[in-house]
Design an enzyme around this catalytic site. Structure first.
Site, mmCIF file in Angstrom:
data_model
loop_
_atom_site.group_PDB
_atom_site.id
_atom_site.type_symbol
_atom_site.label_atom_id
_atom_site.label_comp_id
_atom_site.label_asym_id
_atom_site.label_seq_id
_atom_site.Cartn_x
_atom_site.Cartn_y
_atom_site.Cartn_z
ATOM 1 N N ASP A 39 0.824 -1.214 0.000
ATOM 2 C CA ASP A 39 0.000 0.000 0.000
ATOM 3 C C ASP A 39 0.856 1.262 0.000
ATOM 4 O OD1 ASP A 39 -2.226 -1.592 0.087
ATOM 5 O OD2 ASP A 39 -2.544 -1.389 2.244
ATOM 6 N N TYR A 67 5.584 -8.434 9.196
ATOM 7 C CA TYR A 67 5.171 -7.037 9.258
ATOM 8 C C TYR A 67 5.194 -6.532 10.696
ATOM 9 C CZ TYR A 67 3.063 -7.833 4.611
ATOM 10 O OH TYR A 67 2.839 -8.141 3.285
ATOM 11 N N ASP A 81 -7.981 0.815 7.098
ATOM 12 C CA ASP A 81 -6.824 1.492 7.664
ATOM 13 C C ASP A 81 -7.203 2.931 7.987
ATOM 14 O OD1 ASP A 81 -6.727 2.944 5.282
ATOM 15 O OD2 ASP A 81 -5.002 1.869 4.485
ATOM 16 N N ARG A 180 -4.275 -5.216 7.170
ATOM 17 C CA ARG A 180 -5.413 -4.317 7.422
ATOM 18 C C ARG A 180 -6.623 -5.111 7.900
ATOM 19 N NH1 ARG A 180 -7.180 -2.061 2.341
ATOM 20 N NH2 ARG A 180 -5.710 -3.404 1.252
#
Length: 335
Positions: A39, A67, A81, A180
């Protein structure tokens, strides 16, 4: 043509396509591909393949990833998000929530419950296609379509810090996992809702954050003529495979993608032994099984392809070619 992989640190504001476009200008080469979208507001590791290494883009996309993310509890958005339109807001410490007020303990227990396999419904704001159209394109048109859940694997979640309503955590996961959506689902299970506030990708397979380079750094290195220092050879992705090197008189066979037999192999080495001084072992080691994949090199140590051993015929057959014809032509001219 430049062949290999660059470990790029994608900065905020760039799309994965933006990174590829800028790299094309930096290295002066069109054949470049990224290994999966990240993203625009996310940052971190994005391996980028150049030249013939673009053949491994799909392999890197399939690798497990790590992550670091910040989950913001009490808010849901249409994008899942913090950049999206707010759909609902609830105070995490509200005792009137379905499960009662959220505490550090209840949050930790809830999060640990997501470790393992779980069915995740992809977000509308994603690059997945439905009926030939990307979901985010439909979402921007105000449309919502049914999405089938996909089984993903959360291998581990390590909570780094809890300061409600925020939780910083590190997630090891399989391909296709939307962090997300994980944040959204955790918030939903806690009853207060949640969305992702920050996202940093720290690992893709063997590529780590520590070794990644920002585009400005790559540009300066290329200007200094030091590209070879940061270019990762394609065959490094197959370190776990055993390797075989053919005899000089049979170089043409592998250059043209033909099968090779036991007697045409000069030597073999065990997987992860990349030293030129590595010990010789039988041309076809006893432990090689039918169907096993190996790295194949010509007599000059040029990486040619991934071959698979055909136990019935006792031959190695090509599965995926990585030969750079330009390199072979150059070597012939020099000799």
């Amino acid at each position: 043509m430049i062949n290999g992989i660059l470990n790029i640190y994608k900065e905020k504001g760039y799309t994965s396509h933006d990174v590829v476009a800028r790299l094309r200008g930096i290295v002066g080469q069109k054949k470049i591909g990224h290994t999966g979208t990240l993203d625009p507001e996310a940052e971190g590791v994005l391996p980028v393949c150049l030249g013939r290494a673009t053949k491994v883009c799909d392999m890197l996309t399939d690798k497990d990833k790590t992550y670091e993310t910040v989950l913001l509890l009490g808010k849901t958005t249409d994008t899942q998000d913090i950049t999206g339109k707010v759909l609902s807001e609830h105070l995490p410490d509200d005792p009137g929530l379905p499960g009662g007020a959220v505490t550090e303990k209840s949050a930790e227990e809830c999060i640990s419950g997501f470790i393992g396999a779980y069915d995740q419904i992809p977000p509308m704001y994603s690059a997945l296609k439905v009926g030939g159209k990307k979901l985010y394109e439909l979402a921007r048109e105000g449309k919502t379509v049914e999405r089938k859940s996909r089984r993903v694997m959360i291998r581990d979640i390590r909570i780094k810090e809890i300061k409600l309503p925020r939780i910083r955590m590190e997630v090891d996961c399989s391909k296709g996992t939307y962090i997300r959506t994980l944040c959204h689902d955790i918030g939903g299970r806690l009853g207060c809702g949640g969305c992702m506030e920050e996202l940093l990708r720290t690992r893709v397979g063997r590529f780590s954050l520590k070794e990644s380079l920002k585009l400005d750094e790559v540009e300066q290195i290329v200007r200094d003529g030091r590209m070879e220092e940061i270019l990762i050879p394609t065959d490094c992705l197959f370190d776990e495979l055993k390797e075989l090197q053919v005899k000089p008189e049979y170089d043409a066979l592998v250059h043209n993608g033909n099968p090779v037999g036991k007697k045409q192999v000069l030597k073999g080495t065990s997987g992860k032994d990349r030293s030129t001084q590595s010990r010789d072992i039988p041309a076809v080691p006893d432990e090689i099984q039918a169907g096993e994949r190996v790295r194949v090199y010509d007599s000059r140590r040029n990486f040619i392809a991934i071959y698979r051993y055909d136990g019935t015929e006792g031959r190695f057959r090509p599965e995926k070619m990585f030969l750079d014809p330009e390199q072979i032509v150059t070597e012939r001219e020099e000799n």
